[in-house]
Design a protein around this motif. Structure first.
Motif, PDB file in Angstrom:
ATOM      1  N   SER A 401       0.669  -1.145  -0.090  1.00 40.56           N
ATOM      2  CA  SER A 401       0.047  -0.076  -0.100  1.00 40.56           C
ATOM      3  C   SER A 401       0.901   1.219   0.131  1.00 40.56           C
ATOM      4  O   SER A 401       0.555   2.215  -0.517  1.00 40.56           O
ATOM      5  N   ARG A 402       1.938   1.084   0.624  1.00 41.00           N
ATOM      6  CA  ARG A 402       2.793   2.538   0.601  1.00 41.00           C
ATOM      7  C   ARG A 402       3.490   2.531  -0.918  1.00 41.00           C
ATOM      8  O   ARG A 402       3.587   3.697  -0.985  1.00 41.00           O
ATOM      9  N   LEU A 403       3.903   1.618  -1.570  1.00 45.69           N
ATOM     10  CA  LEU A 403       4.274   1.839  -2.689  1.00 45.69           C
ATOM     11  C   LEU A 403       3.261   2.467  -3.699  1.00 45.69           C
ATOM     12  O   LEU A 403       3.483   3.142  -4.526  1.00 45.69           O
ATOM     13  N   VAL A 404       1.956   1.890  -3.563  1.00 45.27           N
ATOM     14  CA  VAL A 404       0.888   2.288  -4.479  1.00 45.27           C
ATOM     15  C   VAL A 404       0.604   3.583  -4.037  1.00 45.27           C
ATOM     16  O   VAL A 404       0.184   4.504  -5.149  1.00 45.27           O
ATOM     17  N   HIS A 405       0.555   4.141  -3.126  1.00 45.14           N
ATOM     18  CA  HIS A 405       0.315   5.543  -2.720  1.00 45.14           C
ATOM     19  C   HIS A 405       1.332   6.467  -3.187  1.00 45.14           C
ATOM     20  O   HIS A 405       0.795   7.557  -3.805  1.00 45.14           O
ATOM     21  N   GLU A 406       2.455   6.022  -3.148  1.00 46.90           N
ATOM     22  CA  GLU A 406       3.516   6.882  -3.843  1.00 46.90           C
ATOM     23  C   GLU A 406       3.451   6.905  -5.430  1.00 46.90           C
ATOM     24  O   GLU A 406       3.629   8.061  -5.853  1.00 46.90           O
ATOM     25  N   MET A 407       2.941   5.832  -5.773  1.00 48.04           N
ATOM     26  CA  MET A 407       2.998   5.943  -7.477  1.00 48.04           C
ATOM     27  C   MET A 407       1.751   6.589  -7.938  1.00 48.04           C
ATOM     28  O   MET A 407       2.050   7.302  -8.573  1.00 48.04           O
ATOM     29  N   ARG A 408       0.775   6.754  -7.035  1.00 42.49           N
ATOM     30  CA  ARG A 408      -0.511   7.498  -7.551  1.00 42.49           C
ATOM     31  C   ARG A 408      -0.418   9.045  -7.313  1.00 42.49           C
ATOM     32  O   ARG A 408      -0.484   9.950  -8.036  1.00 42.49           O
ATOM     33  N   ALA A 409       0.715   9.334  -6.122  1.00 42.84           N
ATOM     34  CA  ALA A 409       1.102  10.837  -5.862  1.00 42.84           C
ATOM     35  C   ALA A 409       1.952  11.229  -7.003  1.00 42.84           C
ATOM     36  O   ALA A 409       1.839  12.368  -7.489  1.00 42.84           O
ATOM     37  N   THR A 410       3.006  10.383  -7.372  1.00 45.52           N
ATOM     38  CA  THR A 410       3.740  10.523  -8.599  1.00 45.52           C
ATOM     39  C   THR A 410       2.917  11.015  -9.910  1.00 45.52           C
ATOM     40  O   THR A 410       3.283  11.959 -10.523  1.00 45.52           O
ATOM     41  N   GLU A 493       0.221  -5.921 -15.151  1.00 41.56           N
ATOM     42  CA  GLU A 493      -1.439  -6.349 -15.020  1.00 41.56           C
ATOM     43  C   GLU A 493      -1.773  -5.661 -13.621  1.00 41.56           C
ATOM     44  O   GLU A 493      -2.931  -4.964 -13.540  1.00 41.56           O
ATOM     45  N   GLU A 494      -1.162  -5.687 -12.551  1.00 43.77           N
ATOM     46  CA  GLU A 494      -1.620  -5.274 -11.460  1.00 43.77           C
ATOM     47  C   GLU A 494      -1.910  -3.770 -11.444  1.00 43.77           C
ATOM     48  O   GLU A 494      -2.452  -3.143 -11.040  1.00 43.77           O
ATOM     49  N   VAL A 495      -0.658  -3.119 -12.090  1.00 43.99           N
ATOM     50  CA  VAL A 495      -0.791  -1.583 -12.157  1.00 43.99           C
ATOM     51  C   VAL A 495      -1.761  -1.166 -12.827  1.00 43.99           C
ATOM     52  O   VAL A 495      -2.484   0.107 -12.810  1.00 43.99           O
ATOM     53  N   ARG A 496      -2.043  -1.880 -14.199  1.00 41.65           N
ATOM     54  CA  ARG A 496      -3.123  -1.502 -14.694  1.00 41.65           C
ATOM     55  C   ARG A 496      -4.538  -1.439 -14.202  1.00 41.65           C
ATOM     56  O   ARG A 496      -5.475  -0.486 -14.486  1.00 41.65           O
ATOM     57  N   VAL A 497      -4.510  -2.418 -13.312  1.00 41.28           N
ATOM     58  CA  VAL A 497      -5.957  -2.338 -12.285  1.00 41.28           C
ATOM     59  C   VAL A 497      -6.066  -1.170 -11.199  1.00 41.28           C
ATOM     60  O   VAL A 497      -6.851  -0.524 -10.998  1.00 41.28           O
ATOM     61  N   LEU A 498      -4.981  -0.998 -10.844  1.00 43.54           N
ATOM     62  CA  LEU A 498      -4.750   0.233  -9.734  1.00 43.54           C
ATOM     63  C   LEU A 498      -4.718   1.668 -10.269  1.00 43.54           C
ATOM     64  O   LEU A 498      -4.996   2.553  -9.641  1.00 43.54           O
ATOM     65  N   MET A 499      -4.077   1.783 -11.361  1.00 42.60           N
ATOM     66  CA  MET A 499      -3.971   2.935 -12.055  1.00 42.60           C
ATOM     67  C   MET A 499      -4.282   2.765 -13.515  1.00 42.60           C
ATOM     68  O   MET A 499      -3.539   3.083 -14.374  1.00 42.60           O
ATOM     69  N   PRO A 500      -5.499   2.907 -13.785  1.00 41.58           N
ATOM     70  CA  PRO A 500      -6.154   2.431 -15.217  1.00 41.58           C
ATOM     71  C   PRO A 500      -5.988   3.812 -16.186  1.00 41.58           C
ATOM     72  O   PRO A 500      -6.056   3.260 -17.361  1.00 41.58           O
ATOM     73  N   HIS A 501      -5.618   4.686 -15.759  1.00 44.46           N
ATOM     74  CA  HIS A 501      -5.358   5.941 -16.622  1.00 44.46           C
ATOM     75  C   HIS A 501      -3.791   6.085 -17.004  1.00 44.46           C
ATOM     76  O   HIS A 501      -3.628   6.806 -17.726  1.00 44.46           O
ATOM     77  N   ASP A 531       4.316   6.745 -18.254  1.00 40.18           N
ATOM     78  CA  ASP A 531       3.985   7.199 -16.790  1.00 40.18           C
ATOM     79  C   ASP A 531       4.704   6.230 -15.837  1.00 40.18           C
ATOM     80  O   ASP A 531       5.115   6.527 -14.951  1.00 40.18           O
ATOM     81  N   VAL A 532       4.550   4.717 -16.135  1.00 40.86           N
ATOM     82  CA  VAL A 532       4.977   3.833 -15.173  1.00 40.86           C
ATOM     83  C   VAL A 532       5.871   2.946 -16.200  1.00 40.86           C
ATOM     84  O   VAL A 532       5.185   2.172 -17.026  1.00 40.86           O
ATOM     85  N   LEU A 533       7.068   2.541 -15.911  1.00 44.04           N
ATOM     86  CA  LEU A 533       7.993   1.887 -16.750  1.00 44.04           C
ATOM     87  C   LEU A 533       8.251   0.703 -15.626  1.00 44.04           C
ATOM     88  O   LEU A 533       8.573   0.950 -14.736  1.00 44.04           O
ATOM     89  N   ILE A 534       8.021  -0.533 -16.157  1.00 45.26           N
ATOM     90  CA  ILE A 534       8.181  -2.002 -15.469  1.00 45.26           C
ATOM     91  C   ILE A 534       9.320  -2.507 -15.979  1.00 45.26           C
ATOM     92  O   ILE A 534       9.174  -2.967 -17.326  1.00 45.26           O
ATOM     93  N   GLY A 535      10.274  -2.902 -15.388  1.00 46.28           N
ATOM     94  CA  GLY A 535      11.713  -3.358 -16.102  1.00 46.28           C
ATOM     95  C   GLY A 535      12.477  -4.380 -15.226  1.00 46.28           C
ATOM     96  O   GLY A 535      12.303  -4.252 -14.062  1.00 46.28           O
TER      97      GLY A 535
END
Length: 723
Positions: A401-410, A493-501, A531-535
């Motif tokens: 949840s900590r990382l997801v919160h920071e990703m949304r704020a970013t 796949e998880e990030v697309r659900v959490l941050m659909p835009h 916006d989000v690069l996963i590597g």
């Protein structure tokens, strides 16, 4: 008649003697053709003998001398040293230096056309189309290119040439590389950078062997510093050549634009992603001394430079510099030896140098140049450990949840996030929910990785690949196969659900196949189109994304597993490099590192920014155990079609091991990957003090061994992989 001693790029016991006809100009280092058995073979003259060597002997004669400058003595000495050190056959090393043999001959030519400005006596619609194409063309074109662009036949092009409207010129199909200009202005250096550059340039002017370590934090401008040394090398000697080694093809692609901006032209490239035409061009231009700067992967070290005066090993700590197949060698260590033989300056650069390199610097073998800060407003990112025991991800998820919160704020701030997970595909393991079967590669113990985008199961060790079955191959249950654990595809796949835009892309060797794909991802990230690069680890090295402010490490503990003596060091290096991608411009960066072991020394050092403290712990442990760099290791792996056969061979080999002062022999034992491609594997590990010639010991041991035809053996001096 003089006699030439010729080494062939084959596993033969020694060079062979050949007579030199008087009409051939042969010298030591000449590339020649000579009869070997029923065929003409390419070889290198390693020694010229006097006329007396031919007396009383019937020798075959050298057939041909290739029109290529002879291989230098420094290069021949380097190949001989590398063969002795790695306990390999000299012919195998020579083969590595002859990987683009078509480059031995001059470039073929082709006819290109340019417009003369003359109007042909007879104008037709087809001719008008050709002249329109030529009016818009920036460069000369072949008849086929012109005909395709104009939609006409090649005969129309030739007719215009005969009429004087086009001029035909024969040019090489492999043209020389554009000249580089060392006098173009470089970046404005900080006082710290300028001091380091001044010391490097002074060493270059002295024209003697010297090794430097540029020890600079991520983003501190190491590249700009060694650019100054390159410029000084090229200015000081019109024949001098420079080699820049990088650990990844992707990194080679990313840095080419920086070289072009600094020196007015791209360097000559050398890596496995090149076509045969590109490789022979680089090989030929290097051998003739016309390629002034060569940039490439580890095998570029074996190119036949005419006058190599500067070698740069960027990201010198990277494990990719270790060649694991065929002749096993470490390009960093071999670069230092080649520099010594060439009387060249060697520069090792890293934000997280290997412990071996740090110890060499502290003992005075290398000169250490420190870059302790990023230039301008940029500063090192803050690193925070996320204890997954206290903040676990939701069930079936992998981001806290900590990382997801920071990703949304970013994302809300208009900035970019990088998520790092060093696992390709969707899931690293596929099991059957009905019977518990774990799907493996046939003939091995390797798990198959699920790649959901292609619906395939892939082995990343052997390359084996199949479509994902509809039923379990063991019990036949339908729709029972389930991926276990996360890969980059599952995280996406998880990030697309959490941050659909959010605009999301994956950067791995699966999605960046080839230079164009790599450049495309890097450019989209630099231009703010992602916006989000996963590597995977491909994202950790050398990239500079100005708007990247958040790095999230999904599973920091994955590299700590297994019995690798460098596991902690390698994990610290990789995570430090990944975290260092953040905050490289004006906006501050931060890194969140998810771990179940926040008390691990590597994790604590990462959070505290205490690299030197971590290295001291590593140093103490290895010194206590006599492990590198305070001792030496060699590995021997035997493989055979059956366990019984390889066990018998291992007992026989162990019985032949010589006694040696300070030598310790461990094994045989099953290798961590016990079965690979249907072959059973057993492993020996040899440990010796630092002052023992371990290569000579291994050579003496191997000289006694006679194996059955079905048993194979590989030797690795200074192993980095313990598989």
């Amino acid at each position: 008649m003089a006699v030439a001693r010729i080494l062939f790029p084959m596993p033969l016991p020694e060079p062979f003697d050949y007579a030199v006809p008087e009409d051939l100009d042969v010298e030591e280092g000449s590339y020649v053709a000579a009869p070997l058995g029923k065929h003409q073979r390419l070889g290198i003259v390693v020694e010229m003998l006097g006329d007396e060597a031919a007396e009383g002997r019937t020798l075959k004669a050298v057939s041909e001398v290739y029109p290529t400058p002879p291989m230098t003595k420094a290069m021949r000495d380097f190949l001989a040293f590398a063969a002795r050190y790695t306990v390999s056959h000299p012919g195998h090393l020579l083969s590595m230096a002859l990987r683009a043999r078509a480059g031995l001959l001059p470039s073929a030519t082709e006819t290109v056309f340019t417009a003369t400005g003359e109007t042909p006596p007879r104008m037709t619609e087809a001719r008008a189309k050709v002249l329109d194409v030529m009016a818009a063309a920036d460069d000369p074109m072949t008849a086929a290119q012109i005909a395709e662009a104009a939609g006409v036949s090649s005969g129309v092009v030739r007719g215009l040439a005969e009429a004087g409207a086009l001029r035909a010129t024969d040019v090489p199909t492999d043209p020389p590389f554009p000249p580089v200009n060392p006098d173009l202005p470089g970046a404005t250096l900080t006082a710290e950078q300028a001091e380091a550059a001044t010391e490097l340039c002074a060493a270059v002017r002295e024209d003697i062997f010297h090794t430097f370590l540029i020890d600079g934090v991520t983003g501190s401008g190491k590249t700009e510093v060694y650019f100054e040394a390159i410029a000084e090398t090229l200015r000081g000697d019109p024949e001098a050549q420079v080699l820049v080694l990088l650990p990844e093809i992707a990194l080679t692609q990313a840095i080419l634009s920086r070289f072009t901006a600094r020196f007015g032209a791209a360097p000559a490239p050398w890596h496995s992603g090149l076509s045969d035409k590109e490789r022979r061009r680089t090989w030929r231009e290097t051998a003739h001394g016309r390629a002034r700067i060569v940039i490439g992967a580890r095998s570029a070290l074996f190119l036949p430079f005419r006058k190599l005066k500067l070698i740069i090993v960027d990201e010198e700590h990277d494990g990719s510099f270790k060649q694991e197949d065929g002749v096993t060698y470490h390009a960093r260590d071999m670069s230092v030896m080649r520099g010594k033989l060439e009387e060249a300056v060697v520069v090792l650069a890293s934000a997280t140098p290997a412990l071996e390199t740090v110890v060499n610097a502290e003992m005075g073998r290398y000169t250490r140049l420190k870059l302790s800060a990023r230039p301008g407003a940029a500063r090192l990112p803050d690193v925070e450990l996320v204890d997954l025991r206290a903040d676990p991800p939701a069930k079936g998820m992998w981001l806290s949840s900590r990382l997801v919160h920071e990703m949304r704020a970013t994302l809300a701030a208009g900035e970019q996030t990088l998520l790092f997970l060093n696992r390709r595909g969707y899931a690293p393991l596929v099991i059957c929910k009905a019977c518990g079967e774990r799907l493996k590669t046939p003939g091995t113990e390797n798990w198959l990785t699920e790649h959901r985008y292609t619906n395939r199961l892939v082995c990343h060790v052997t390359g084996y690949s199949i479509l994902k079955p509809q039923m379990c191959p063991h019990c036949g249950a339908a729709d029972s196969l389930m991926g276990v654990g996360p890969g980059v595809e599952r995280v996406a796949e998880e990030v697309r659900v959490l941050m659909p835009h959010a605009r999301i892309e994956i950067f791995s060797s699966d999605t960046a196949q080839g230079g164009d794909a790599t450049r495309g991802i890097v450019e989209r990230m630099e231009n703010g189109e992602i916006d989000v690069l996963i590597g995977t680890q491909i994202v950790a090295k050398g990239h500079n994304f100005p708007n990247l402010t958040l790095v999230g490490v999904v599973d920091a503990d994955s590299g700590m597993k297994g019995g690798d003596l460098r596991a902690g060091e390698r994990t610290y290096q990789l995570l430090s490099q990944v975290a260092g991608r953040a905050g490289r411009a004006e906006r501050p960066g931060r890194a969140l590192v998810q771990t179940y072991a926040p008390d691990n020394p590597a994790m604590l050092a990462l959070a505290d920014g205490d690299r030197d403290g971590f290295l001291q712990i590593e140093r103490d442990v290895r010194a206590e155990l006599g492990l590198p760099p305070f001792g030496r290791l060699a590995a021997v792996i035997l493989s055979a079609p059956s366990a019984e056969m390889v066990d018998q061979a291992a007992r026989d080999v162990a019985a032949l091991a010589p006694n040696g002062q300070g030598i310790e022999l461990f094994g045989p034992a099953p290798a961590p990957i016990t079965v690979l491609r249907g072959r059973h594997r057993r492993r020996f590990l040899v440990k010796s003090p630092r002052n023992v010639d371990l290569s000579a010991y291994m050579s003496a041991w191997l000289g006694k061994i006679k194996l059955p035809a079905a048993v194979r053996m590989s030797v690795d001096i200074d192993p980095y992989s313990f598989l």
